[in-house]
Design an enzyme around this catalytic site. Structure first.
Site, PDB file in Angstrom:
ATOM      1  N   HIS A 129      -5.611  -1.457  -4.692  1.00 27.90           N
ATOM      2  CA  HIS A 129      -6.170   0.156  -4.036  1.00 27.90           C
ATOM      3  C   HIS A 129      -7.159   1.335  -4.354  1.00 27.90           C
ATOM      4  O   HIS A 129      -7.095   0.957  -6.239  1.00 27.90           O
ATOM      5  CB  HIS A 129      -4.774   0.989  -3.970  1.00 27.90           C
ATOM      6  CG  HIS A 129      -4.092  -0.343  -2.800  1.00 27.90           C
ATOM      7  ND1 HIS A 129      -2.574  -1.008  -3.295  1.00 27.90           N
ATOM      8  CD2 HIS A 129      -3.626  -0.926  -1.572  1.00 27.90           C
ATOM      9  CE1 HIS A 129      -2.135  -1.757  -2.679  1.00 27.90           C
ATOM     10  NE2 HIS A 129      -2.965  -1.104  -0.922  1.00 27.90           N
ATOM     11  N   HIS A 169      -8.342  -0.885   0.913  1.00 28.59           N
ATOM     12  CA  HIS A 169      -7.269  -1.732   0.528  1.00 28.59           C
ATOM     13  C   HIS A 169      -7.998  -2.839   0.632  1.00 28.59           C
ATOM     14  O   HIS A 169      -8.630  -3.532   0.970  1.00 28.59           O
ATOM     15  CB  HIS A 169      -6.269  -2.153   1.550  1.00 28.59           C
ATOM     16  CG  HIS A 169      -5.556  -0.822   1.994  1.00 28.59           C
ATOM     17  ND1 HIS A 169      -3.951  -0.531   1.748  1.00 28.59           N
ATOM     18  CD2 HIS A 169      -5.647   0.370   3.040  1.00 28.59           C
ATOM     19  CE1 HIS A 169      -3.645   0.240   2.832  1.00 28.59           C
ATOM     20  NE2 HIS A 169      -5.223   1.327   3.380  1.00 28.59           N
ATOM     21  N   ARG A 200       8.044 -11.192   4.885  1.00 29.70           N
ATOM     22  CA  ARG A 200       7.707 -11.098   6.536  1.00 29.70           C
ATOM     23  C   ARG A 200       7.948 -11.629   6.897  1.00 29.70           C
ATOM     24  O   ARG A 200       8.101 -13.114   6.854  1.00 29.70           O
ATOM     25  CB  ARG A 200       5.836 -10.792   6.357  1.00 29.70           C
ATOM     26  CG  ARG A 200       4.827 -10.020   5.457  1.00 29.70           C
ATOM     27  CD  ARG A 200       3.142  -9.888   5.564  1.00 29.70           C
ATOM     28  NE  ARG A 200       3.205  -9.050   5.581  1.00 29.70           N
ATOM     29  CZ  ARG A 200       1.442  -9.293   5.300  1.00 29.70           C
ATOM     30  NH1 ARG A 200       0.868 -10.005   6.365  1.00 29.70           N
ATOM     31  NH2 ARG A 200       1.143  -7.906   4.145  1.00 29.70           N
ATOM     32  N   LYS A 215     -12.467  -3.602   8.707  1.00 28.78           N
ATOM     33  CA  LYS A 215     -12.126  -4.239   7.678  1.00 28.78           C
ATOM     34  C   LYS A 215     -13.537  -5.539   7.853  1.00 28.78           C
ATOM     35  O   LYS A 215     -14.147  -6.436   8.661  1.00 28.78           O
ATOM     36  CB  LYS A 215     -11.144  -5.259   7.974  1.00 28.78           C
ATOM     37  CG  LYS A 215     -10.596  -6.001   8.703  1.00 28.78           C
ATOM     38  CD  LYS A 215      -9.214  -6.732   8.580  1.00 28.78           C
ATOM     39  CE  LYS A 215      -8.998  -7.247   9.829  1.00 28.78           C
ATOM     40  NZ  LYS A 215      -8.058  -8.373   9.684  1.00 28.78           N
ATOM     41  N   GLN A 221       1.372 -10.988  -3.086  1.00 30.27           N
ATOM     42  CA  GLN A 221      -0.256 -10.849  -2.572  1.00 30.27           C
ATOM     43  C   GLN A 221      -0.916 -10.190  -3.786  1.00 30.27           C
ATOM     44  O   GLN A 221       0.372  -9.049  -4.505  1.00 30.27           O
ATOM     45  CB  GLN A 221       0.163  -9.044  -1.351  1.00 30.27           C
ATOM     46  CG  GLN A 221      -1.110  -8.911  -0.262  1.00 30.27           C
ATOM     47  CD  GLN A 221      -1.137  -8.635   0.772  1.00 30.27           C
ATOM     48  OE1 GLN A 221      -0.525  -7.710   0.298  1.00 30.27           O
ATOM     49  NE2 GLN A 221      -1.432  -9.144   1.505  1.00 30.27           N
ATOM     50  N   ASP A 228      -2.894  -7.995  -3.987  1.00 32.49           N
ATOM     51  CA  ASP A 228      -3.796  -6.859  -4.067  1.00 32.49           C
ATOM     52  C   ASP A 228      -4.452  -5.808  -4.967  1.00 32.49           C
ATOM     53  O   ASP A 228      -4.388  -5.450  -6.034  1.00 32.49           O
ATOM     54  CB  ASP A 228      -2.164  -6.045  -3.530  1.00 32.49           C
ATOM     55  CG  ASP A 228      -2.200  -5.436  -2.008  1.00 32.49           C
ATOM     56  OD1 ASP A 228      -4.013  -5.332  -1.940  1.00 32.49           O
ATOM     57  OD2 ASP A 228      -0.974  -5.632  -1.421  1.00 32.49           O
ATOM     58  N   CYS A 243       0.639  -1.388   0.224  1.00 29.42           N
ATOM     59  CA  CYS A 243       0.388  -0.299   0.073  1.00 29.42           C
ATOM     60  C   CYS A 243       1.258   1.083   0.037  1.00 29.42           C
ATOM     61  O   CYS A 243       0.113   1.707  -0.451  1.00 29.42           O
ATOM     62  CB  CYS A 243      -1.054  -0.019   1.282  1.00 29.42           C
ATOM     63  SG  CYS A 243      -0.316  -1.023   2.373  1.00 29.42           S
TER      64      CYS A 243
END
Length: 635
Positions: free
Chosen positions: A383, A508, A361, A462, A379, A381, A332
């Site tokens: 946005h 997100h 991570r 979320k 990921q 992802d 992000c």
């Protein structure tokens, strides 16, 4: 005194009334079935004394909270049984966990799973005795003295480490007493089905500098039939273990040279790339653009985003030209930089930006598991930058997209709305606005959901999607996070219809979550028997003898040119062996080619899980297979 009930009604009761007294006042049936209470949102025992204005919910075995209380009580029954058989052992902690409970115990003489039957026999005696379970509290010094008398050094340490103002409570059942917060069942006899499962070593308080204790795992269910179904599921899960199937099907490798960093093999890359191709196609259709941001960015970026303060211990860091850098754990902040590269107008919004970003991570080695828990993953992802008016329609659009994807794979799912955590940033007003917007979208979609208090991201609430696989296990994959904070921290802006500058709002969201983890879930969900469109090898062509070898090669060429993924098996082996091996490889279609097929231009087809389905002209088979791939049919 007056107390408020779950239906909103008010009941007047004498001072000193307990939760059990409330149940009794409501009905004789509720009194019989009550096992605990929830007072002002907190679980308590039936003996808990109420105060003026308390809000009270009576908990029975039918309520969601019951199983945790039931299993916690079973952990205490285990501890009592162990102390009876091994009086010199010392008890540490015994919490509930997903699907069961455990107890950490310091044994003077090691035990093994061979000792489980006699421990279970003693547990059954305690259950049959139906001991009442009674709570009592003691001042700190008396509590320490009691546990010292019982020769429980770990309990003494736990008490000493509690804050000065802590309530120190104990539970007594028969002649056994244990330190515990509770709550528990009213008596041991309410336990109907339990089983001890495994042993493991566990350092006291998770610190490798401390003594290694013995952890006894167990499970418990409200009914024996539920426990039997659980163990049937576990046996099925063993057969579907993605680490075993991943190796057998040559999908991925887990190597000591890169613990937590999976290696994808050719077959696995076919599977992964097909998922990515599908992801790209549906996102193009929905108006997303795709970007790619650097894998490593400077510390200043992560400080601006808040990740340096909230997530630093999980980030891999280094120095470049004397400046601190971090490998990205999330995409992000890079997405924010892209948004800010040029001026934006309300006419540009909503701006849907996707990124298949490789993130890293740091996970502890003991937590790594196959593709389910890794140190690097892709990921999926996206946005979405938008105006306040666009929040609800955009969330609804993402929910529909996630529903489409999960339905394709045959997953059912349930939804949780996670609210503000303790470590959050931002104003109360922003959090209230964001949470209300998520609720509004779910309500408009008539999508049932449960509230998961305090489990939101540090920057916003979320929606989490928990999908259910083919053997009933749940996996949290998709998520939608509504963020008012990051655009503020990065001073992101757009020019509104009024000509003034405004702050965009950000979503997100992920659908697969981690593509690697999603592959692990798919392997177990399908037991490696992927639908045709995902299968690394879609068609296995095998000759009966070398006389049909030339035709097999011709078939291979035509099927390849049609965009399908065939593989030839022209080894000088018996056809039965070739078929058995193809079945073990879980290939969807097998074409068995003999002299007759070579002469007629046909193919004899075997379908995975069905067997022989007859002959067909090669062109007709290709057309059939191509349609199944294009339609992404279940197989």
């Amino acid at each position: 005194m007056k107390i408020k009930l779950a239906d909103g009604s008010v009941m007047e009761l004498p001072e000193g009334t307990t939760v059990a007294g409330v149940a009794s006042a409501i009905s004789e049936g509720l009194k019989r079935n009550a096992i605990a209470g929830k007072v002002n949102g907190k679980l308590v025992d039936l003996a808990h004394t109420l105060d003026e204005g308390d809000e009270v919910v009576i908990v029975t075995m039918k309520d969601p909270e019951a199983l945790g209380i039931y299993r916690h009580t079973c952990a205490h029954v285990l501890a009592q049984a162990v102390k009876s058989i091994y009086p010199t052992c010392s008890l540490a902690i015994g919490p509930t966990i997903e699907n069961g409970f455990y107890y950490d115990i310091d044994f003077k003489t090691p035990i093994s799973t061979d000792d489980f039957p006699k421990i279970e026999e003693e547990m059954n005696k305690i259950i049959k005795a139906n001991f009442a379970i009674e709570r009592f509290e003691l001042p700190r010094e008396e509590a320490i003295a009691l546990m010292t008398k019982y020769k429980e050094p770990y309990k003494v340490q736990l008490i000493k480490d509690l804050p000065e103002d802590s309530v120190i409570s104990f539970y007594k059942q028969g002649d056994f007493t244990d330190l515990c917060r509770g709550p528990h069942l009213p008596s041991t006899g309410l336990i109907k089905a339990f089983k001890l499962t495994t042993l493991a070593g566990a350092y006291w308080r998770g610190d490798e500098k401390n003594k290694m204790l013995t952890r006894i795992y167990g499970t418990a269910f409200l009914k024996k039939s539920e426990m039997e179904a659980y163990f049937t599921m576990l046996e099925e899960a063993k057969k579907r273990d993605h680490t075993k199937l991943g190796k057998e099907l040559k999908l991925f490798a887990l190597l000591n040279e890169g613990k937590g960093f999976p290696f994808f093999l050719p077959n696995g890359m076919v599977l992964k790339n097909n998922l990515i191709d599908y992801w790209r196609s549906i996102h193009r259709r929905e108006g997303y653009v795709e970007v790619s941001t650097p894998i490593m960015l400077s510390r200043t970026l992560w400080e601006t985003s808040g990740h340096w303060d909230h997530y630093k211990e999980n980030m891999y860091t280094t120095k470049i030209d004397g400046e601190d850098y971090a490998i990205k754990p999330m995409n992000c902040p890079g997405g924010m930089l892209i948004y800010k590269l040029e001026p934006r107008s309300y006419k540009d919004l909503p701006m849907r930006v996707g990124e298949l970003g490789l993130v890293h991570r740091h996970e502890k080695s003991g937590q790594l598991h196959g593709l389910m828990r890794v140190r690097c993953f892709t990921q999926d992802d996206a946005h979405i930058f938008m105006t306040p008016e666009q929040i609800t329609p955009e969330i609804k659009g993402v929910v529909r997209l996630i529903d489409e994807v999960y339905s394709l794979f045959g997953f059912k799912y349930h939804v949780e709305l996670s609210t503000r955590p303790d470590n959050s940033i931002g104003s109360d007003e922003d959090w209230e606005h964001a949470t209300a917007a998520l609720k509004e979208a779910l309500d408009e979609l008539k999508l049932p959901y449960v509230i998961n208090e305090g489990d939101g991201a540090f920057y916003g609430p979320k929606i989490d999607f928990h999908l259910t696989d083919s053997i009933g296990r749940t996996w949290q994959c998709g998520t939608i996070q509504l963020d008012f904070q990051l655009p503020q921290r990065f001073n992101a802006e757009y020019v509104g219809e009024d000509g003034e500058k405004h702050r965009p709002i950000m979503i997100h969201r992920v659908v697969f979550g981690s593509i690697e983890r999603f592959i692990g879930i798919l392997i177990e969900h399908f037991e490696g028997k992927f639908p045709l469109w995902l299968s690394p090898v879609q068609v296995k062509i095998m000759d009966v003898s070398e006389k049909s070898e030339a035709y097999c090669k011709e078939i291979y060429k035509k099927i390849s040119e049609a965009g399908l993924r065939p593989e030839n098996d022209l080894r000088p082996e018996k056809i039965g062996k070739k078929i058995r091996e193809a079945e073990l490889e879980k290939v969807p279609y097998m074409l068995v080619i003999g002299e007759k097929e070579a002469e007629s231009g046909e193919v004899a087809i075997r379908k995975r899980g069905v067997g022989d389905i007859g002959k067909m002209k090669l062109d007709d088979f290709i057309a059939l297979a191509k349609k199944q791939v294009e339609d992404k049919e279940a197989f």
